[in-house]
Design a protein around this motif. Structure first.
Motif, PDB file in Angstrom:
ATOM      1  N   ASN A 155       0.557  -1.215   0.554  1.00 35.35           N
ATOM      2  CA  ASN A 155      -0.122   0.340  -0.181  1.00 35.35           C
ATOM      3  C   ASN A 155       1.246   1.387  -0.075  1.00 35.35           C
ATOM      4  O   ASN A 155       1.732   1.533   0.340  1.00 35.35           O
ATOM      5  CB  ASN A 155      -0.750  -0.108   1.102  1.00 35.35           C
ATOM      6  N   THR A 157       0.487   5.451  -0.656  1.00 36.84           N
ATOM      7  CA  THR A 157      -0.221   6.978  -0.065  1.00 36.84           C
ATOM      8  C   THR A 157       0.320   7.508  -0.626  1.00 36.84           C
ATOM      9  O   THR A 157       1.854   7.828  -1.459  1.00 36.84           O
ATOM     10  CB  THR A 157       0.129   7.342   1.311  1.00 36.84           C
ATOM     11  N   ASP A 269      -3.813   5.221  -1.664  1.00 38.64           N
ATOM     12  CA  ASP A 269      -4.804   5.351  -0.644  1.00 38.64           C
ATOM     13  C   ASP A 269      -4.263   6.530  -0.629  1.00 38.64           C
ATOM     14  O   ASP A 269      -3.281   7.394   0.030  1.00 38.64           O
ATOM     15  CB  ASP A 269      -3.890   4.842   0.852  1.00 38.64           C
ATOM     16  N   GLY A 273      -8.835   5.090   2.148  1.00 43.92           N
ATOM     17  CA  GLY A 273      -8.454   3.702   1.864  1.00 43.92           C
ATOM     18  C   GLY A 273      -7.901   3.214   0.357  1.00 43.92           C
ATOM     19  O   GLY A 273      -7.601   3.712  -0.299  1.00 43.92           O
ATOM     20  N   PRO A 274      -6.576   2.088   1.198  1.00 46.26           N
ATOM     21  CA  PRO A 274      -6.456   1.699   0.021  1.00 46.26           C
ATOM     22  C   PRO A 274      -7.187   1.938  -0.781  1.00 46.26           C
ATOM     23  O   PRO A 274      -8.174   0.448  -1.062  1.00 46.26           O
ATOM     24  CB  PRO A 274      -5.141   0.672   0.262  1.00 46.26           C
TER      25      PRO A 274
END
Length: 375
Positions: A155, A157, A269, A273-274
């Motif tokens: 994941n 951001t 994300d 959320g991812p």
């Protein structure tokens, strides 16, 4: 996940959110011929065929799609040859403006604002003797693709992506990455960033994403030339191969290339959320696109900073850039014939099968109208 689902969802999203009237692309003279291969599309009739050669250049993101379509067209029109040189969007636009190719392929529409003392759209208009049109042909996501031994799920951001591609985070077990990947055993392997060394519409779209979603972590401005860290590789195939052969490697590349090279693809994300790269998530993101072109110039603006739940935010649209009224009437007629085939339902289905999203029906109608208006 199935590629056909990607096309369907992206199409539904676009139809429901925008009413296109024109779009943009780039081109240059091509050197790679796709002639002789069998195609599956069957929309061209003898009246659409021609005897001669067309040369195009530009976006490597659409290379596989273009060559698939060219093969289908040439299988029906034995006297026609359509060459494509996937040199990158920037190179394609330059070659188009220089008159070295018949049309260009670009992941970004022609610029209408001044940069380095020039305005791409104005330069193209001067070269054509008429306005140049951006005509969208394929859509698809940009994967943040990686190869880290033992890591099957990742994941990221926007801030993490910005710091990684700026060289501020240098190992995979960095606490910031670990915080976004609870339960994942991250190795101390060094991060190896690969970027496009050529001028690239994919680079421009990816940096548009970083600038929109993580401006504090990506201080540079969106551009076709890379402004971050890492090792440069030519074209989409180059960066994909670089990651494939390097433990710890990471890059930004079209989804089809990530799939072809069996690379990991990070979930993104943006704040809700991812989100994994899937057909549904691409469709939700494209639903936020806005039309910026007018008339038969069909350019789009994507919302890279969207926080829409379940929307995968890093996407691009590839355009074919053409003269609206060319100096060579016969050449323009041939360009129309090929692009008419490219935009056909049958041809669009073939590119859907190899990892691209086809034109949604409503957009396809407007694209066909723009192509018909070429003279």
């Amino acid at each position: 996940m199935k590629i056909s689902r990607l096309g369907a969802m992206a199409s539904l999203a676009l139809v429901g959110s925008i009413a296109l009237t024109a779009c943009g692309s780039d081109n240059t003279g091509g050197t790679d011929s796709a002639s002789g291969a069998e195609g599956t599309a069957s929309s061209s009739t003898s009246s659409d065929c021609f005897d001669g050669t067309l040369s195009a250049e530009g976006s490597s993101a659409q290379k596989n799609a273009f060559e698939e379509v060219a093969s289908g067209f040439q299988s029906q029109c034995s006297g026609a040859t359509v060459n494509y040189n996937p040199s990158g969007s920037g190179a394609g636009i330059k070659q188009f403006i220089a008159g070295q190719v018949d049309f260009a392929g670009s992941d970004s529409a022609l610029k209408t604002v001044e940069k380095d003392g020039k305005i791409e759209a104005k330069e193209a208009e001067a070269a054509c003797g008429s306005p140049a049109w951006n005509i969208p042909m394929v859509t698809g996501p940009i994967a943040v693709a990686y190869n880290v031994k033992g890591v099957d799920k990742l994941n990221l951001t926007p801030a993490l992506a910005g710091d990684i591609f700026m060289g501020k985070i240098t190992t995979w077990n960095d606490p910031k990455i670990a915080a976004a990947n609870s339960g994942v055993q991250l190795p101390a392997t060094a991060i190896k960033v690969f970027f496009r060394s050529d001028e690239s519409g994919t680079t421009e779209n990816f940096t548009k994403y970083l600038k929109a979603a993580a401006p504090e972590n990506w201080p540079g401005e969106p551009a076709k030339t890379w402004d971050g860290k890492g090792e440069g590789k030519a074209k989409s195939a180059g960066v994909a191969e670089g990651v494939k052969s390097t433990d710890g490697g990471i890059t930004y590349v079209e989804w089809s290339y990530a799939k072809d090279n069996d690379l990991g693809v990070a979930a993104i994300d943006n704040g809700s959320g991812p989100v994994e790269l899937t057909s549904e998530s691409v469709g939700k993101a494209i639903a936020t696109a806005e039309q910026t072109g007018t008339g038969n110039d069909l350019a789009l603006k994507l919302d890279y900073a969207t926080k829409e739940a379940g929307a995968y935010p890093i996407n691009l649209v590839t355009y074919e850039i053409v003269c609206s009224k060319g100096k060579d009437a016969e050449k323009q007629k041939n360009i129309k014939a090929f692009l008419k085939y490219f935009a056909s339902e049958e041809a669009q289905k073939t590119i859907e099968e190899i990892g691209y999203a086809p034109l949604p029906a409503e957009v396809q109608t407007k694209v066909e109208a723009a192509i018909e208006a070429i003279s």
